[in-house]
Write a protein that holds these residues in place. Structure first.
Motif, mmCIF file in Angstrom:
data_model
loop_
_atom_site.group_PDB
_atom_site.id
_atom_site.type_symbol
_atom_site.label_atom_id
_atom_site.label_comp_id
_atom_site.label_asym_id
_atom_site.label_seq_id
_atom_site.Cartn_x
_atom_site.Cartn_y
_atom_site.Cartn_z
ATOM 1 N N GLN A 94 0.812 -1.208 0.000
ATOM 2 C CA GLN A 94 0.000 0.000 0.000
ATOM 3 C C GLN A 94 0.849 1.264 0.000
ATOM 4 O OE1 GLN A 94 -3.092 -0.100 3.042
ATOM 5 N NE2 GLN A 94 -3.383 -2.287 2.740
ATOM 6 N N HIS A 95 2.056 1.159 0.579
ATOM 7 C CA HIS A 95 2.945 2.320 0.607
ATOM 8 C C HIS A 95 3.851 2.388 -0.621
ATOM 9 C CE1 HIS A 95 1.588 3.203 4.538
ATOM 10 N NE2 HIS A 95 2.268 2.276 5.177
ATOM 11 N N ALA A 96 3.848 1.339 -1.427
ATOM 12 C CA ALA A 96 4.841 1.210 -2.495
ATOM 13 C C ALA A 96 4.767 2.317 -3.535
ATOM 14 C CB ALA A 96 4.704 -0.154 -3.181
ATOM 15 N N ASP A 97 3.559 2.754 -3.877
ATOM 16 C CA ASP A 97 3.410 3.768 -4.921
ATOM 17 C C ASP A 97 4.092 5.081 -4.558
ATOM 18 O OD1 ASP A 97 2.000 2.041 -6.481
ATOM 19 O OD2 ASP A 97 0.020 2.774 -5.874
ATOM 20 N N ALA A 98 4.254 5.324 -3.258
ATOM 21 C CA ALA A 98 4.842 6.592 -2.822
ATOM 22 C C ALA A 98 6.336 6.477 -2.569
ATOM 23 C CB ALA A 98 4.141 7.083 -1.557
ATOM 24 N N VAL A 99 6.912 5.308 -2.816
ATOM 25 C CA VAL A 99 8.320 5.072 -2.480
ATOM 26 C C VAL A 99 9.166 4.863 -3.729
ATOM 27 C CG1 VAL A 99 9.930 3.575 -1.258
ATOM 28 C CG2 VAL A 99 7.705 4.079 -0.253
ATOM 29 N N ASN A 100 10.236 5.633 -3.843
ATOM 30 C CA ASN A 100 11.195 5.452 -4.922
ATOM 31 C C ASN A 100 11.965 4.154 -4.689
ATOM 32 O OD1 ASN A 100 14.015 5.828 -6.190
ATOM 33 N ND2 ASN A 100 12.827 7.473 -7.112
ATOM 34 N N PRO A 101 12.104 3.292 -5.702
ATOM 35 C CA PRO A 101 12.763 1.994 -5.524
ATOM 36 C C PRO A 101 14.180 2.078 -4.963
ATOM 37 C CG PRO A 101 11.631 2.082 -7.632
ATOM 38 C CD PRO A 101 11.583 3.466 -7.069
ATOM 39 N N SER A 102 14.883 3.187 -5.236
ATOM 40 C CA SER A 102 16.282 3.294 -4.792
ATOM 41 C C SER A 102 16.405 3.862 -3.387
ATOM 42 C CB SER A 102 17.058 4.193 -5.758
ATOM 43 O OG SER A 102 16.585 5.540 -5.691
ATOM 44 N N LEU A 103 15.284 4.133 -2.718
ATOM 45 C CA LEU A 103 15.298 4.839 -1.444
ATOM 46 C C LEU A 103 16.212 4.190 -0.408
ATOM 47 C CD1 LEU A 103 13.952 7.115 0.341
ATOM 48 C CD2 LEU A 103 12.386 5.315 1.100
ATOM 49 N N LEU A 104 15.980 2.922 -0.124
ATOM 50 C CA LEU A 104 16.718 2.251 0.944
ATOM 51 C C LEU A 104 18.197 2.165 0.633
ATOM 52 C CD1 LEU A 104 16.028 0.996 3.679
ATOM 53 C CD2 LEU A 104 15.919 -1.238 2.546
ATOM 54 N N VAL A 105 18.524 1.838 -0.605
ATOM 55 C CA VAL A 105 19.930 1.713 -0.995
ATOM 56 C C VAL A 105 20.632 3.063 -0.917
ATOM 57 C CG1 VAL A 105 21.499 1.156 -2.887
ATOM 58 C CG2 VAL A 105 19.522 -0.303 -2.444
ATOM 59 N N ASP A 106 19.964 4.129 -1.358
ATOM 60 C CA ASP A 106 20.579 5.456 -1.326
ATOM 61 C C ASP A 106 20.785 5.958 0.101
ATOM 62 O OD1 ASP A 106 20.833 5.633 -4.037
ATOM 63 O OD2 ASP A 106 19.055 6.864 -4.361
ATOM 64 N N ILE A 107 19.843 5.649 0.985
ATOM 65 C CA ILE A 107 20.027 6.028 2.393
ATOM 66 C C ILE A 107 21.242 5.299 2.962
ATOM 67 C CG2 ILE A 107 19.043 5.822 4.712
ATOM 68 C CD1 ILE A 107 16.308 6.375 3.487
#
Length: 211
Positions: A94-107
């Motif tokens: 449900q939260h996926a549409d608002a999340v950039n796929p690279s978010l976790l890796v970039d953090i």
């Protein structure tokens, strides 16, 4: 589009920053973008946050706090540990549409303070929650009694992180479809016969609720 700033300005900065960072990625969004989104000056932002890394840290911490609340609600309504795992995965979807796929890796790569907050949350909350859920599943005869709880809990967390890593899955077009594949591979590997019944019932229940 400017967002009217009313009430607690620090909370508003965090709220709008989270939307921008989650959608476009933590590397793409600048302090200018955040200021422009809110229709305020960067000077106003710097009155509340040291720099962009400070904003990313607070956004991540705020998100993790909200995630805890959502998971706690799931634990209250789920009929069994198998359904818990299915519903938590659906929450992620449900939260996926608002999340950039690279978010976790970039953090992980560029924001060590925020990454440290995630790692602390991972160790002190996520892994412990999964271990407790697995233990309940074993006690209820839904999961195999021979599984090592900590090993399986850590494997589940690593699979989630792996699914967001474009270095491992560079051609993934649908991140949550990939996460579903990893989830079901994991769950089906630890189920008992009774667990498979609960698993199929949970999947059918979820499908009906989304129709």
């Amino acid at each position: 589009m400017n967002v009217p700033v009313t009430g607690n300005i620090k909370e508003k900065i965090l709220s709008e920053s989270e939307k921008l960072l989650w959608k476009y990625g933590v590397r793409t969004i600048t302090m200018d973008d955040i200021a422009r989104r809110l229709g305020i000056s960067k000077k106003t932002i710097y009155q509340h946050f040291t720099d962009k890394e400070d904003i990313v840290y607070h956004v991540v911490s705020h998100h993790l706090t909200n995630e805890i609340c959502e998971v706690d609600k799931i634990l209250e309504i789920a009929e069994n540990p198998v359904e818990e795992m299915i519903l938590v995965s659906d929450m992620m979807r449900q939260h996926a549409d608002a999340v950039n796929p690279s978010l976790l890796v970039d953090i992980q790569r560029y924001y060590p303070k925020a990454w440290a907050a995630f790692l602390e949350h991972k160790e002190n909350r996520i892994i412990k929650d999964i271990m407790a859920s697995l233990q309940r599943g074993v006690e209820q005869g839904l999961y195999r009694a021979d599984i090592d709880l900590e090993t399986m809990a850590r494997l589940r967390v690593e699979l989630i992180q792996l699914g967001f890593d474009d270095r491992v899955f560079p051609h993934a077009k649908d991140i949550m479809a990939l996460q579903d594949q990893l989830l079901h591979h994991f769950v089906r590997g630890i189920l008992t016969d009774a667990g498979f019944v609960a698993y199929n019932q949970s999947i059918d229940k979820l499908k009906k609720s989304t129709i």
